[in-house]
Design a protein around this motif. Sequence first.
Motif, PDB file in Angstrom:
ATOM      1  N   VAL A 110       0.823  -1.213   0.000  1.00 36.53           N
ATOM      2  CA  VAL A 110       0.000   0.000   0.000  1.00 36.53           C
ATOM      3  C   VAL A 110       0.854   1.260   0.000  1.00 36.53           C
ATOM      4  O   VAL A 110       0.615   2.169  -0.816  1.00 36.53           O
ATOM      5  N   PRO A 111       1.886   1.381   0.860  1.00 35.66           N
ATOM      6  CA  PRO A 111       2.740   2.567   0.780  1.00 35.66           C
ATOM      7  C   PRO A 111       3.444   2.705  -0.568  1.00 35.66           C
ATOM      8  O   PRO A 111       3.607   3.821  -1.080  1.00 35.66           O
ATOM      9  N   VAL A 112       3.851   1.583  -1.156  1.00 33.58           N
ATOM     10  CA  VAL A 112       4.523   1.635  -2.458  1.00 33.58           C
ATOM     11  C   VAL A 112       3.563   2.145  -3.529  1.00 33.58           C
ATOM     12  O   VAL A 112       3.898   3.034  -4.314  1.00 33.58           O
ATOM     13  N   VAL A 113       2.351   1.591  -3.561  1.00 28.34           N
ATOM     14  CA  VAL A 113       1.379   2.032  -4.566  1.00 28.34           C
ATOM     15  C   VAL A 113       1.050   3.507  -4.366  1.00 28.34           C
ATOM     16  O   VAL A 113       0.956   4.275  -5.330  1.00 28.34           O
ATOM     17  N   SER A 114       0.886   3.929  -3.123  1.00 26.40           N
ATOM     18  CA  SER A 114       0.585   5.338  -2.844  1.00 26.40           C
ATOM     19  C   SER A 114       1.682   6.245  -3.370  1.00 26.40           C
ATOM     20  O   SER A 114       1.409   7.288  -3.980  1.00 26.40           O
ATOM     21  N   ALA A 115       2.944   5.856  -3.153  1.00 20.73           N
ATOM     22  CA  ALA A 115       4.060   6.668  -3.632  1.00 20.73           C
ATOM     23  C   ALA A 115       4.106   6.693  -5.160  1.00 20.73           C
ATOM     24  O   ALA A 115       4.367   7.747  -5.757  1.00 20.73           O
ATOM     25  N   LEU A 116       3.843   5.558  -5.787  1.00 19.72           N
ATOM     26  CA  LEU A 116       3.857   5.515  -7.253  1.00 19.72           C
ATOM     27  C   LEU A 116       2.731   6.356  -7.839  1.00 19.72           C
ATOM     28  O   LEU A 116       2.920   7.035  -8.855  1.00 19.72           O
ATOM     29  N   VAL A 117       1.563   6.316  -7.209  1.00 16.05           N
ATOM     30  CA  VAL A 117       0.436   7.127  -7.680  1.00 16.05           C
ATOM     31  C   VAL A 117       0.792   8.609  -7.652  1.00 16.05           C
ATOM     32  O   VAL A 117       0.375   9.381  -8.522  1.00 16.05           O
ATOM     33  N   ASP A 118       1.579   9.015  -6.658  1.00 20.14           N
ATOM     34  CA  ASP A 118       1.974  10.424  -6.546  1.00 20.14           C
ATOM     35  C   ASP A 118       2.945  10.848  -7.641  1.00 20.14           C
ATOM     36  O   ASP A 118       3.037  12.040  -7.944  1.00 20.14           O
ATOM     37  N   GLY A 119       3.685   9.884  -8.236  1.00 21.37           N
ATOM     38  CA  GLY A 119       4.773  10.275  -9.116  1.00 21.37           C
ATOM     39  C   GLY A 119       4.677   9.848 -10.564  1.00 21.37           C
ATOM     40  O   GLY A 119       5.520  10.255 -11.372  1.00 21.37           O
ATOM     41  N   PHE A 120       3.671   9.028 -10.923  1.00 23.68           N
ATOM     42  CA  PHE A 120       3.612   8.499 -12.278  1.00 23.68           C
ATOM     43  C   PHE A 120       2.247   8.763 -12.905  1.00 23.68           C
ATOM     44  O   PHE A 120       1.245   8.922 -12.216  1.00 23.68           O
TER      45      PHE A 120
END
Length: 228
Positions: A110-120
């Motif tokens: 979940v933290p990984v997906v959240s970070a990716l959503v913010d940047g891609f």
Amino acid sequence: MAVPEALAGLTAIPGVGTAAQLREPSADAELLAVLPPLAALLPGGGLRRGSTIAVRGATSLVLALLAAATRDGSWAAVTGLPELGLAAAAELGVDLERIALVPDPGAELVPVVSALVDGFDVVVLGPARNMPPETARRLAGRVRNRGTVLLAVGHWPGADVELSVSGRRWHGLTQDGHGHLRSRDVVATSRGRGAAARPRTVPLQLPAPEGTVADATRPERRLVEVAG
């Protein structure tokens, strides 16, 4: 200094605009392009920013959805697909220079997906079978707020659009099972909410003989069905 002259001086500075320029983005700006054979499956003919799309039945369809967007300059991230075939992605038209891979996020999904959503621009998430519905809703809300596109492999609770693939038939094998697989005919179906409420069905070659995706609406040929 007069107001028009002052505005002209300010707007000449890179990155500075007037309130009149800060209007809602156009419909085209909200869509990421897809390859022409896939356009009929999606509302507006493209990947709408802020939407969550579930893709069931073929990882190759997920990759094909990335092709036009990455070639047009968008950035995509893929997580939770440790066995992703980059050669197949390239054949389908994906620009590998614009792909970031997080093969196995483990317990930090979940933290990984959240970070990716913010940047891609586009985030591909592999099967998340144990994703609680409330967590899926929070991530979907983040996707909407950031204007990202989430492509979820498999089921996703409350997806805006769900794509599925059926009717797989391979070309290239003889009656005795010899030969090389050249292309695969499939039937892609989309359904969802709002503009996507009415189901749409599109026959595709995925992959086509040249490796990419193509419209399979053509005179019928003799087909050989194999598992897979």
